[in-house]
Design an enzyme around this catalytic site. Structure first.
Site, mmCIF file in Angstrom:
data_model
loop_
_atom_site.group_PDB
_atom_site.id
_atom_site.type_symbol
_atom_site.label_atom_id
_atom_site.label_comp_id
_atom_site.label_asym_id
_atom_site.label_seq_id
_atom_site.Cartn_x
_atom_site.Cartn_y
_atom_site.Cartn_z
ATOM 1 N N CYS A 91 0.575 -5.715 1.394
ATOM 2 C CA CYS A 91 1.024 -5.825 0.341
ATOM 3 C C CYS A 91 -0.628 -6.661 -0.452
ATOM 4 C CB CYS A 91 2.257 -6.718 0.218
ATOM 5 S SG CYS A 91 2.411 -7.107 -1.306
ATOM 6 N N HIS A 216 6.398 -5.109 3.306
ATOM 7 C CA HIS A 216 6.077 -5.686 4.361
ATOM 8 C C HIS A 216 6.460 -5.982 5.969
ATOM 9 C CE1 HIS A 216 4.073 -9.201 2.036
ATOM 10 N NE2 HIS A 216 4.710 -8.335 1.084
ATOM 11 N N GLU A 218 5.697 -7.214 8.558
ATOM 12 C CA GLU A 218 5.752 -8.598 9.317
ATOM 13 C C GLU A 218 7.054 -9.930 8.926
ATOM 14 O OE1 GLU A 218 3.365 -8.090 6.925
ATOM 15 O OE2 GLU A 218 4.350 -9.450 5.369
#
Lengths: 256, 81
Positions: A91, A216, A218
């Site tokens: 990002c 994302h 994560e």
């Protein structure tokens, strides 16, 4: 394998990222840009630039982070990349890598940006789950399923570059993931959330060691983070597959 | 003291979603003859250097931070104040 998780004013995904690396068998460490000095990056085996914002994302998203890194450790960063060590940005981190000229990196490293992650076509912050289709194998994607789902959260994610650069990116198979519609067809808005050229969601440089991704991983590391957690059985979240791919391609490969 | 005025705008052919939104809003407000809006960012940078150095510093600032040459054009004016 030591991973430097870079931070700056406004970074806000460093904790999830730290956990993702730790759980995947890496040794992550936070490293704030205000503590970063020349020669410091050498002791790490990987650099990770997390998502969030940086310096309010004024000027352009990621531009101030990139300019500060360039002013402080540009030669160290270039050496790191040339040595083949992995660098990953998610990002805002992807925006930083583009602004630095480390991505798309069609010819290795560029001193000036070769591309931009411009304001979304919708002129809105786009925050939702998207489908990704794997477009090429790399150390970051080799052990990732053909179609995965991850969340995006950004206002500036529309990949743009000159025609020649885009052609070269495609020719060299540098697109790692593309946005795709739920039925597997070419996505319109909102399945391509930002209007990215050729539905590009993630890229790797021509050396294969610098990777940037808008969604994302994560934030989808554990199975219970998926919105369909009670309908679809998963051992781990889809984002885990990217970290696991890195683990298998780097750490396991070393011990083989 | 110098004032460096930098106007950063999108290159011809680069889509400007903010401009499109504003065009649409102006049309809704009754300005049907508004066909296009271009949005640009203007920076006014105050620096304490000799006028002969103004342009050079301005260009450096633009290159280091303010512009991504893939999508932007810019104008730089140096004013003595």
């Amino acid at each position: 394998m030591k991973v430097a998780i870079l931070q700056m004013e406004g970074t806000n995904c460093e904790e999830e990222s730290y956990i993702a690396f730790k759980e995947s068998g890496f040794e992550p460490e936070y490293l704030h840009i205000n503590l970063l000095k020349k020669g410091m990056l050498e002791k790490y085996d990987m650099i990770f630039i997390p998502g969030g914002f940086s310096s309010g994302d004024y000027v352009r998203a990621g531009a101030i982070f990139a300019a500060r890194l360039k002013a402080k450790v540009w030669n160290d960063l270039k050496r790191f990349v040339e040595e083949g060590k992995p660098v990953m940005g998610v990002c805002n981190g992807f925006q930083v890598l583009i602004e630095l000229g480390l991505l798309p990196g069609t010819d290795g490293i560029s001193e000036e940006p070769e591309a931009a992650l411009a304001t979304n076509e919708s002129n809105r912050f786009e925050c939702r789950w998207v489908y990704l289709k794997k477009s090429s194998d790399s150390i970051f994607s080799k052990h990732v399923d053909d179609v995965t789902t991850l969340p995006v959260a950004h206002a500036e994610g529309r990949f743009l570059a000159d025609k020649k650069i885009i052609e070269k990116v495609e020719e060299q198979n540098q697109v790692v993931f593309r946005y795709v519609a739920p039925d597997g067809s070419k996505p319109d808005y909102p399945w391509n959330p930002n209007g990215s050229v050729n539905d590009i969601a993630a890229l790797v440089n021509s050396y294969g060691n610098v990777f940037g991704i808008m969604p994302h991983p994560e934030r989808a590391f554990f199975w219970y983070q998926h919105p369909d957690w009670n309908r679809v059985k998963r051992e781990m979240g889809d984002g885990w597959q990217i970290f696991n791919s890195l683990f298998r391609e780097i750490i396991e490969a070393k011990n083989r | 003291m110098l004032k460096l005025v930098v106007v950063v705008k999108f290159k011809e052919g680069i889509d400007d979603p903010e401009g499109k939104s504003i065009t649409h809003s102006l049309n809704l407000l009754g300005f049907e003859n508004v066909k296009k809006v271009n949005v640009a960012k203007q920076y006014e940078i105050f620096v304490d250097v000799d006028v002969s150095k103004g342009r050079e510093i301005g260009e450096k600032i633009v290159k280091k931070l303010l512009v991504n040459p893939v999508i932007h054009d810019y104008e730089l004016r140096v004013e003595e104040i």
